[in-house]
Write an enzyme that holds these catalytic residues in place. Structure first.
Site, PDB file in Angstrom:
ATOM      1  N   THR A   1       0.910  -1.123   0.040  1.00 34.83           N
ATOM      2  CA  THR A   1      -0.170  -0.146  -0.037  1.00 34.83           C
ATOM      3  C   THR A   1       1.063   1.135   0.049  1.00 34.83           C
ATOM      4  OG1 THR A   1      -1.610  -1.321   1.300  1.00 34.83           O
ATOM      5  CG2 THR A   1      -1.815   1.082   1.529  1.00 34.83           C
TER       6      THR A   1
ATOM      7  N   ASN B   1      -3.863  -4.129  -2.331  1.00 34.32           N
ATOM      8  CA  ASN B   1      -3.608  -5.125  -1.215  1.00 34.32           C
ATOM      9  C   ASN B   1      -2.145  -5.518  -1.301  1.00 34.32           C
ATOM     10  OD1 ASN B   1      -4.545  -6.361   1.129  1.00 34.32           O
ATOM     11  ND2 ASN B   1      -5.190  -8.378  -0.167  1.00 34.32           N
TER      12      ASN B   1
ATOM     13  N   SER C   1      -7.477  -1.544   6.971  1.00 33.27           N
ATOM     14  CA  SER C   1      -6.790  -0.745   8.015  1.00 33.27           C
ATOM     15  C   SER C   1      -6.426   0.765   7.721  1.00 33.27           C
ATOM     16  CB  SER C   1      -5.638  -1.293   8.384  1.00 33.27           C
ATOM     17  OG  SER C   1      -5.938  -2.816   8.931  1.00 33.27           O
TER      18      SER C   1
ATOM     19  N   GLY D   1       1.048  -0.871   5.391  1.00 31.35           N
ATOM     20  CA  GLY D   1       1.494  -1.806   6.396  1.00 31.35           C
ATOM     21  C   GLY D   1       0.432  -2.772   6.853  1.00 31.35           C
ATOM     22  N   GLY D   2      -0.754  -2.775   5.838  1.00 31.78           N
ATOM     23  CA  GLY D   2      -1.746  -3.690   6.299  1.00 31.78           C
ATOM     24  C   GLY D   2      -2.344  -3.540   7.727  1.00 31.78           C
TER      25      GLY D   2
END
Ligand code: GLY
Length: 610
Positions: A419, A439, A491, A512-513
């Protein structure tokens, strides 16, 4: 305070925390605002942000940041510059910048909003609490969020990633055309630009078009990243042709097909993407490879203007991205931590890290159990952010011991470099925080033939089977199950912070998910509580905890002492690879210009001044 006295104070506080968590939880915020890190003036600290007399762009890739800075110089505002940078990242940072993905944007612009006059707010009354407009008035300006998260296609079903035996087929959820949600980026960027920008779309997109057409020298980061992704990209003929073999650093990468797609968008706006040859090629690829996106999905896709969530931390208004974005979880963690004396316990001390980890776990429990797409799932936002509820969560923190996920759940129920986040300040103090994603790095690795852009695999952000872990280890619930038209929980947490009187101050966010929310949290704590300047706040080592798996991830840079103390409290620790890339900007007081800090973890060059 000397290092020794600080250590002694930390130890005293650790004992205090252990003796009476409730007492610490209620410690006056005043006690916490004597930042140990403030002994040095900002300019004397180890890291220096980039200064600009006017506006500034912080992004992960320097050519894209320069594209945005050029648009500021040409008279564009922060929105124009953010949109220019985002389109340029789709060219120069194909692992995360995108046309085939989605994201969120948060903006604040001074003065009256131009959006109503441009027909962007049909049927709404002016903003503010009680109004039904998505806009919020704050500090003499207007704030709004743009939700351009992907949606599940109409033919999607809750069980589409399950095998006959009920287990999740991870390859189908992440590497097939079924993993692709209906892209939102083009709709979101063009909506933001049309409603809040100052320059024509074609002008704002010109730098991206130039980079795609004329080419740009491949950076070391891109070359390495393509090498790492080669097995994924090799599986798709169009990706193979575009990116393989990986060009060495310095080789010119030209992308004529992508340039043609950008030209169509520049000429026709979002219709250049969701209708016509681009849409036809995307749908044909889906039909050929078992994907679900059809023309009606593309025609029905809408980016949305939505009201930002508003909270307060240590007197500062904070605007966050509402669900399906990560702002609610961020505001919950800030709310739980508000009264803790974190400045006195000190940056990176176990006595600081322990309540941070426990607060993160409590908020991630709520995220897992309750959050989803607010258009389809009822989310008790007001209750989850109420002082009474946050106080009840705070009281569950045992100052002496780690509370296991099982205990947290019994008491009440992702990505890496994939991301990208950019922040912009313009010379009028306008701010934009924009996070966008495919993603995984390069999404599912599949390029739309002849159109030059990659497709996302965002469907993996849904819970394929409630309670099972997704790629980021998040065990999400029924509220985030797959349903047609639904947006998966994210997130991504673009965030704006204001000075106590409402004037704009900081724009930040990160990739960073599942680590995005906690990365943003730490940038804010480092700046607002520990007194680090913007560059130090972005560079400082990070930790992360998300309930499941039951462990704290720590970047390099935490002391053995802190680690030992945390382990003694029952925490399991893991040394983790670098987390996030929190490219951030800050508006200085009284026309003093702006500061920018690109995250040294991933950005190859600093922020670019106007
Ligand atoms: N794709 C990761 C996220 O949106 O959280």
């Amino acid at each position: 305070m000397s290092a020794r006295r600080r250590q002694a104070a930390a130890l005293t506080l650790l004992l205090l925390v252990g003796a009476s968590p409730a007492a610490v939880a209620q410690a006056p915020a005043q006690a916490a605002s004597t930042p140990a890190g403030n002994e040095l003036q900002e300019g004397e600290q180890r890291f220096r942000p980039v200064w600009s007399a006017r506006g500034i762009v912080a992004a992960q890739e320097p050519l894209a940041a320069a594209a945005g800075a050029g648009i500021l110089r040409a008279g564009g505002n922060a929105v124009d510059a953010a949109v220019a940078t985002a389109f340029a990242l789709a060219v120069t940072l194909p692992q995360a910048g995108n046309l085939g993905g989605g994201g969120f944007l948060l903006l604040w612009l001074p003065g009256p909003s131009p959006a109503a006059a441009r027909g962007c707010l049909p049927g709404t009354r002016p903003g503010g609490p009680g109004g039904d407009s998505p806009e919020r008035r704050l500090g003499g300006g207007t704030a709004v969020a743009v939700n351009f998260r992907e949606t599940a296609p109409q033919a999607a079903t809750p069980t589409m990633f399950l095998r006959a035996d009920g287990t999740v087929d991870r390859a189908r959820a992440t590497r097939s055309l079924l993993s692709t949600g209906v892209p939102g980026s083009v709709a979101g960027l063009t909506l933001a630009q049309r409603c809040y920008g100052r320059l024509p779309l074609a002008r704002v997109m010109a730098p991206a078009l130039r980079l795609a057409e004329a080419g740009f020298p491949v950076s070391r980061e891109l070359s390495d990243s393509l090498t790492a992704a080669a097995p994924l990209l090799a599986a798709d003929p169009a990706s193979r042709q575009l990116f393989l073999p990986p060009p060495p650093p310095g080789r010119l990468l030209r992308q004529p097909a992508l340039a043609a797609t950008l030209r169509r968008i520049a000429a026709r706006g979002e219709r250049g993407f969701y209708e016509g040859p681009v849409a036809d090629a995307l749908v044909a690829r889906m039909a050929r490879g078992g994907g679900l996106i059809r023309p009606r999905d593309l025609r029905a896709y809408r980016a949305r203007l939505v009201a930002p969530l508003q909270g307060r931390f240590r007197g500062h208004p904070v605007l966050g991205m509402p669900p399906p974005g990560g702002g609610l979880t961020l505001l919950q963690i800030l709310g739980i931590l508000e009264p803790f004396a974190l400045a006195a316990t000190g940056l990176n001390a176990a006595a600081t890290l322990h309540p941070m980890a426990e607060a993160m776990n409590l908020a991630y429990r709520d995220r897992n159990a309750l959050l989803g797409d607010p258009d389809q799932v009822a989310i008790p936002v007001d209750r989850l952010l109420s002082p009474a509820y946050l106080g009840s969560l705070r009281r569950r923190i045992d100052g002496r011991r780690h509370t296991s996920p099982q205990q947290v759940e019994a008491a009440a129920a992702a990505e890496g470099t994939n991301t990208t986040h950019l922040s912009v300040a313009d010379r009028q103090g306008g701010l934009v925080a924009l996070t966008t994603t495919l993603n995984f790095a390069y999404g599912n690795g599949i390029t739309v033939p002849g159109m030059g852009f990659l497709l996302n695999n965002e469907m993996d952000d849904f819970s394929a089977r409630p309670g099972s872990a997704n790629a980021f280890g998040l065990r999400q619930g029924q509220a985030n199950a797959i349903a047609p038209g639904r947006r998966p929980l994210s997130s991504m947490a673009p965030t704006l912070v204001f000075r106590p009187d409402g004037r704009p101050w900081i724009a930040t966010g990160s990739p960073g998910g599942s680590r995005i929310i906690t990365t943003v949290l730490q940038v804010l704590l480092n700046r607002l509580v520990h007194g680090l300047n913007l560059a130090g706040a972005v560079a400082a080592p990070r930790m992360h905890s998300q309930l499941w798996p039951d462990r704290i991830d720590l970047e390099e840079g935490f002391s053995p002492d802190s680690r030992r103390l945390l382990e003694a409290m029952g925490h399991t620790l893991r040394t983790a690879p670098a987390m996030g890339a929190a490219n951030s900007v800050e508006v200085l007081e009284a026309g003093g210009g702006s500061l920018g800090a690109s995250d040294p973890r991933r950005a190859e060059a600093p922020a670019v001044p106007e």
